[in-house]
Design an enzyme around this catalytic site. Sequence first.
Site, PDB file in Angstrom:
ATOM      1  N   ASP A   1       0.878  -1.167   0.000  1.00 31.77           N
ATOM      2  CA  ASP A   1       0.000   0.000   0.000  1.00 31.77           C
ATOM      3  C   ASP A   1       0.914   1.214   0.000  1.00 31.77           C
ATOM      4  O   ASP A   1       1.495   1.555   1.024  1.00 31.77           O
ATOM      5  CB  ASP A   1      -0.895  -0.007   1.247  1.00 31.77           C
TER       6      ASP A   1
ATOM      7  N   THR B   1       7.642   3.089  -1.058  1.00 30.84           N
ATOM      8  CA  THR B   1       7.747   1.805  -0.350  1.00 30.84           C
ATOM      9  C   THR B   1       8.565   0.802  -1.173  1.00 30.84           C
ATOM     10  O   THR B   1       8.380   0.699  -2.390  1.00 30.84           O
ATOM     11  CB  THR B   1       6.326   1.227  -0.098  1.00 30.84           C
TER      12      THR B   1
ATOM     13  N   TRP C   1       4.902   4.188   8.070  1.00 29.74           N
ATOM     14  CA  TRP C   1       5.944   3.599   8.920  1.00 29.74           C
ATOM     15  C   TRP C   1       7.083   4.579   9.183  1.00 29.74           C
ATOM     16  O   TRP C   1       7.940   4.329  10.025  1.00 29.74           O
ATOM     17  CB  TRP C   1       6.466   2.300   8.308  1.00 29.74           C
TER      18      TRP C   1
ATOM     19  N   TYR D   1       6.752  10.610   4.407  1.00 32.48           N
ATOM     20  CA  TYR D   1       6.730   9.384   3.599  1.00 32.48           C
ATOM     21  C   TYR D   1       7.009   9.692   2.133  1.00 32.48           C
ATOM     22  O   TYR D   1       6.411  10.597   1.552  1.00 32.48           O
ATOM     23  CB  TYR D   1       5.364   8.706   3.740  1.00 32.48           C
TER      24      TYR D   1
ATOM     25  N   TRP E   1       5.690  -3.204   7.515  1.00 33.79           N
ATOM     26  CA  TRP E   1       4.563  -4.113   7.304  1.00 33.79           C
ATOM     27  C   TRP E   1       5.102  -5.356   6.608  1.00 33.79           C
ATOM     28  O   TRP E   1       5.888  -5.269   5.673  1.00 33.79           O
ATOM     29  CB  TRP E   1       3.523  -3.400   6.443  1.00 33.79           C
TER      30      TRP E   1
ATOM     31  N   ASP F   1       8.911   1.560   4.335  1.00 31.57           N
ATOM     32  CA  ASP F   1       8.712   2.890   3.751  1.00 31.57           C
ATOM     33  C   ASP F   1      10.049   3.622   3.685  1.00 31.57           C
ATOM     34  O   ASP F   1      10.919   3.436   4.542  1.00 31.57           O
ATOM     35  CB  ASP F   1       7.724   3.694   4.604  1.00 31.57           C
TER      36      ASP F   1
END
Length: 174
Positions: A76, A164, A152, A161, A101, A120
């Site tokens: 995500d 990812t 994260w 952010y 994650w 991230d």
Amino acid sequence: MKFLDRFFERSSRHVASTTSRRNFLSKLGSLMVVGTAMPVLLPIDRTAKALAAESPSAGDPGDPNSCDYWRYCSVDGFLCSCCGGSVTSCPPGTEVSQVTWIGTCRNPADGLDYIISYNDCCGKHSCGQCACTRNDSEEPMYRPFNNNDINWCLGAKANVYNCTVAVIRGVATG
Ligand code: ABN
């Protein structure tokens, strides 16, 4: 003199008994039994298999810039491979989050399930490219430990952010 005689006799007998063919064969047999039991008894480092899947080849099929790439089954966020980084490395000027994650994705090339961490990359504003929301096994936000819609970077030095990455951490077993 008697003492020396006894000493040499005992040492010679010891050498003879420990170097006999029978003794050698019994030791070899023990080693073979231990060798076959090892993979069952010890935790095995499967990093080699995981690293083999890291190399872009027939073992790692698909396009890392597409949300459909097998490693992104539970991603995500914006793909770092579209943002100046790669599937496993953050773009220059960003730092990787240590809190992350974790998902399990099946590699279609070998049918194995791989443990993937979606770290991230933090420290630059949102990349905005290749936004992907696949979320296999994700659960709603009210179950935060099973939800991946989380920044994260909040656990990193720089909270902003950027994108990812999807890093193979090992092969899932059982
Ligand atoms: N883990 C990706 C992400 C970052 C910020 C907000 C939502 C999801």
